[in-house]
Design a protein around this motif. Sequence first.
Motif, PDB file in Angstrom:
ATOM      1  N   UNK A 131      73.975  46.063  32.501  1.00  0.00           N
ATOM      2  CA  UNK A 131      73.701  44.714  31.975  1.00  0.00           C
ATOM      3  C   UNK A 131      72.467  44.114  32.651  1.00  0.00           C
ATOM      4  N   UNK A 132      72.358  44.276  33.997  1.00  0.00           N
ATOM      5  CA  UNK A 132      71.173  43.705  34.650  1.00  0.00           C
ATOM      6  C   UNK A 132      69.921  44.509  34.286  1.00  0.00           C
ATOM      7  N   UNK A 133      70.108  45.797  33.997  1.00  0.00           N
ATOM      8  CA  UNK A 133      68.938  46.612  33.628  1.00  0.00           C
ATOM      9  C   UNK A 133      68.331  46.160  32.297  1.00  0.00           C
ATOM     10  N   UNK A 134      69.171  45.513  31.457  1.00  0.00           N
ATOM     11  CA  UNK A 134      68.593  45.059  30.180  1.00  0.00           C
ATOM     12  C   UNK A 134      68.588  43.526  30.080  1.00  0.00           C
ATOM     13  N   UNK A 135      68.788  42.863  31.247  1.00  0.00           N
ATOM     14  CA  UNK A 135      68.755  41.390  31.232  1.00  0.00           C
ATOM     15  C   UNK A 135      67.379  40.926  30.789  1.00  0.00           C
ATOM     16  N   UNK A 136      67.367  39.793  30.105  1.00  0.00           N
ATOM     17  CA  UNK A 136      66.099  39.249  29.611  1.00  0.00           C
ATOM     18  C   UNK A 136      65.307  38.693  30.799  1.00  0.00           C
ATOM     19  N   UNK A 137      64.081  39.199  30.962  1.00  0.00           N
ATOM     20  CA  UNK A 137      63.214  38.719  32.043  1.00  0.00           C
ATOM     21  C   UNK A 137      62.746  37.310  31.726  1.00  0.00           C
ATOM     22  N   UNK A 138      62.735  36.483  32.718  1.00  0.00           N
ATOM     23  CA  UNK A 138      62.288  35.104  32.512  1.00  0.00           C
ATOM     24  C   UNK A 138      60.867  34.944  33.028  1.00  0.00           C
ATOM     25  N   UNK A 139      60.251  33.826  32.671  1.00  0.00           N
ATOM     26  CA  UNK A 139      58.876  33.566  33.120  1.00  0.00           C
ATOM     27  C   UNK A 139      58.947  33.050  34.551  1.00  0.00           C
ATOM     28  N   UNK A 140      58.467  33.826  35.520  1.00  0.00           N
ATOM     29  CA  UNK A 140      58.536  33.399  36.933  1.00  0.00           C
ATOM     30  C   UNK A 140      57.334  32.506  37.247  1.00  0.00           C
ATOM     31  N   UNK A 141      57.268  31.400  36.513  1.00  0.00           N
ATOM     32  CA  UNK A 141      56.180  30.437  36.716  1.00  0.00           C
ATOM     33  C   UNK A 141      56.712  29.312  37.613  1.00  0.00           C
ATOM     34  N   UNK A 142      55.850  28.535  38.276  1.00  0.00           N
ATOM     35  CA  UNK A 142      56.342  27.481  39.172  1.00  0.00           C
ATOM     36  C   UNK A 142      57.287  26.496  38.476  1.00  0.00           C
ATOM     37  N   UNK A 143      57.104  26.338  37.148  1.00  0.00           N
ATOM     38  CA  UNK A 143      57.956  25.386  36.415  1.00  0.00           C
ATOM     39  C   UNK A 143      59.270  26.009  35.937  1.00  0.00           C
ATOM     40  N   UNK A 144      59.487  27.294  36.241  1.00  0.00           N
ATOM     41  CA  UNK A 144      60.670  28.002  35.685  1.00  0.00           C
ATOM     42  C   UNK A 144      61.955  27.238  35.958  1.00  0.00           C
ATOM     43  N   UNK A 145      62.065  26.706  37.160  1.00  0.00           N
ATOM     44  CA  UNK A 145      63.303  26.013  37.534  1.00  0.00           C
ATOM     45  C   UNK A 145      63.435  24.685  36.789  1.00  0.00           C
ATOM     46  N   UNK A 146      62.302  24.068  36.529  1.00  0.00           N
ATOM     47  CA  UNK A 146      62.336  22.720  35.930  1.00  0.00           C
ATOM     48  C   UNK A 146      62.639  22.744  34.441  1.00  0.00           C
ATOM     49  N   UNK A 147      62.634  23.935  33.843  1.00  0.00           N
ATOM     50  CA  UNK A 147      62.891  24.015  32.395  1.00  0.00           C
ATOM     51  C   UNK A 147      64.343  23.662  32.056  1.00  0.00           C
ATOM     52  N   UNK A 148      65.226  23.742  33.080  1.00  0.00           N
ATOM     53  CA  UNK A 148      66.644  23.545  32.773  1.00  0.00           C
ATOM     54  C   UNK A 148      67.036  22.070  32.692  1.00  0.00           C
ATOM     55  N   UNK A 149      66.327  21.208  33.396  1.00  0.00           N
ATOM     56  CA  UNK A 149      66.716  19.790  33.347  1.00  0.00           C
ATOM     57  C   UNK A 149      66.607  19.215  31.937  1.00  0.00           C
ATOM     58  N   UNK A 150      65.446  19.348  31.239  1.00  0.00           N
ATOM     59  CA  UNK A 150      65.372  18.805  29.875  1.00  0.00           C
ATOM     60  C   UNK A 150      66.372  19.483  28.926  1.00  0.00           C
ATOM     61  N   UNK A 151      66.586  20.787  29.124  1.00  0.00           N
ATOM     62  CA  UNK A 151      67.491  21.536  28.243  1.00  0.00           C
ATOM     63  C   UNK A 151      68.938  21.083  28.467  1.00  0.00           C
ATOM     64  N   UNK A 152      69.269  20.804  29.727  1.00  0.00           N
ATOM     65  CA  UNK A 152      70.621  20.273  29.991  1.00  0.00           C
ATOM     66  C   UNK A 152      70.853  18.973  29.216  1.00  0.00           C
ATOM     67  N   UNK A 153      69.845  18.105  29.225  1.00  0.00           N
ATOM     68  CA  UNK A 153      69.990  16.796  28.572  1.00  0.00           C
ATOM     69  C   UNK A 153      70.181  16.951  27.064  1.00  0.00           C
ATOM     70  N   UNK A 154      69.370  17.830  26.440  1.00  0.00           N
ATOM     71  CA  UNK A 154      69.455  17.986  24.972  1.00  0.00           C
ATOM     72  C   UNK A 154      70.734  18.700  24.561  1.00  0.00           C
ATOM     73  N   UNK A 155      71.186  19.647  25.383  1.00  0.00           N
ATOM     74  CA  UNK A 155      72.442  20.348  25.068  1.00  0.00           C
ATOM     75  C   UNK A 155      73.610  19.358  25.075  1.00  0.00           C
ATOM     76  N   UNK A 156      73.608  18.480  26.068  1.00  0.00           N
ATOM     77  CA  UNK A 156      74.677  17.463  26.142  1.00  0.00           C
ATOM     78  C   UNK A 156      74.631  16.548  24.917  1.00  0.00           C
ATOM     79  N   UNK A 157      73.414  16.194  24.466  1.00  0.00           N
ATOM     80  CA  UNK A 157      73.311  15.309  23.298  1.00  0.00           C
ATOM     81  C   UNK A 157      73.868  15.991  22.053  1.00  0.00           C
ATOM     82  N   UNK A 158      73.578  17.277  21.892  1.00  0.00           N
ATOM     83  CA  UNK A 158      74.105  18.003  20.713  1.00  0.00           C
ATOM     84  C   UNK A 158      75.632  18.029  20.765  1.00  0.00           C
ATOM     85  N   UNK A 159      76.171  18.264  21.943  1.00  0.00           N
ATOM     86  CA  UNK A 159      77.639  18.347  22.094  1.00  0.00           C
ATOM     87  C   UNK A 159      78.293  16.991  21.816  1.00  0.00           C
TER      88      UNK A 159
END
Length: 426
Positions: free
Chosen positions: A373-401
């Motif tokens: 499973x880890x051998x075929x895990x989707x590689x993410x963009x290891x950019x400085x903003x990689x960690x910050x992408x989750x905050x906006x996504x958390x907010x929009x996911x909660x709104x959809x729910x």
Amino acid sequence: MRRGIGTTALVAAIALAATACGSDDGDGGNGSGKDASGELSGTVTFWDTSNEAEKGVFETLAEDFEKKHPKVDVKYVNIGFDDAQNKFKNAANAGEAPEVMRTEVAWVSDFASLQLIEPLGDVVEDEDDYLPQAWGSTQYEGETYALPQVTDTLALFYNKELLKKAGVEVPTSIEELKNSADAIKDEAGVTPLYLRGDDSYWFLPYLYGEGGDLVDAGAEKVTIGDPAGVAAFETVKDLLDSGVAETDLTDGYANQERAFNNGDVAMMVNGPWAIAGTLAGEQFKDNPDNLGVAPVFAGSEGQGAPQGGWNLSVYAGTAPENMDAAKAFAAYMSSPEVQQRTTEELSLLPTRTSVYEVDSVKNNQMVQFFKPAVDKAVQRAWIPQAASLFDPLNKELAKVIKDAASPKGAAESTAKEYRKLLEGWK
Ligand code: TXT
């Protein structure tokens, strides 16, 4: 205890370098971190983010390093995961960061871009032993800034007895999950799936399942707003509105663990870090074989789960007299012997190819599942903003729910926030 090749070579290299520097005072007079006998010395505070089920093992490992190097004082501090990224950054900016930090794969480029962590290219003796996907998250602008410890991804945890009671097979797709839902509810009397609604890392398999991703880093393009992003939000909303899945908007990790461990849900999506806690749960502690692990179900366009994991980084502001000990400790926590122990004791996934050759690792049932499973895990963009992408996504996911945004609106709003974070990206 046999030292890993990496550790032996490393400590020898540091000792040689120290001798070469003519350092023999060990009191940091010329920042050698060696005492008169050339023995490693210094103080290393280690901030560890491991969870309740893991931390006892990591603390013991830290203590064992002190036994190997009596002149090094390791101060083990467990800080948990939730706000660790910010805690380290704040401490580093105040000049008070720990010498060694357990660093999530998405934090390395962030810390490195802020020059908070030390280049470690001189520390590594056996780069080719690391899994490429794990090694990838330690690189920033062509330099190595961390040493891999564990790699992981998300998978489907299922309660074999509950699925058997419902007379259904493990679902390999969202369609199969939906088709088996009524039987699970009627015959097993439980909700089929717990779906994390408070952490958008758990949204990624649905996005990958629709053939989408958050961004296309190669093209510097934001892609979450594309049709696949909309379809992923629609899938999540459909699973929750139809009662196939349940969720919470707060305390999702604990609620998910409790629901699955108590047998209130038949399935959850989680990773290797959850194995120890799950096997201690009411449904599994007397019957570990009742826990099954399978790839996360596929969506309409494919199947995918994100790459996660942890590295060790060294604070750039480490005092000279402690730098050698800090680097040696980071290398030890990334060494073959430590990785073998964290698999044997916690079923965590090594990041070194050589460790997968060890019988106790090769024969670990969870490794047998998670390694492919880890051998075929989707590689993410290891950019400085990689960690910050989750905050906006958390907010929009909660709104959809909460029905406060449509799937299309959420996808577009997330894309808009990403374009603010990623200046100049299309
Ligand atoms: C702050 C991202 C993924 C496992 C133990 O430690 C926010 O709080 C950011 O990186 C993903 O890779 C996997 O190993 C276990 O030992 C603050 O308010 C930030 O962390 C992460 O990037 C992980 O790979 C350990 O195994 C903001 O101001 C951000 N938080 C992603 O985190 C996997 O991590 C286990 O970890 C601040 C956060 O989003 C994370 O998912 C993780 O599971 C760990 O426990 C500035 O932006 C919101 C999101 O969850 C998934 O949880 C956790 O169980 C960012």
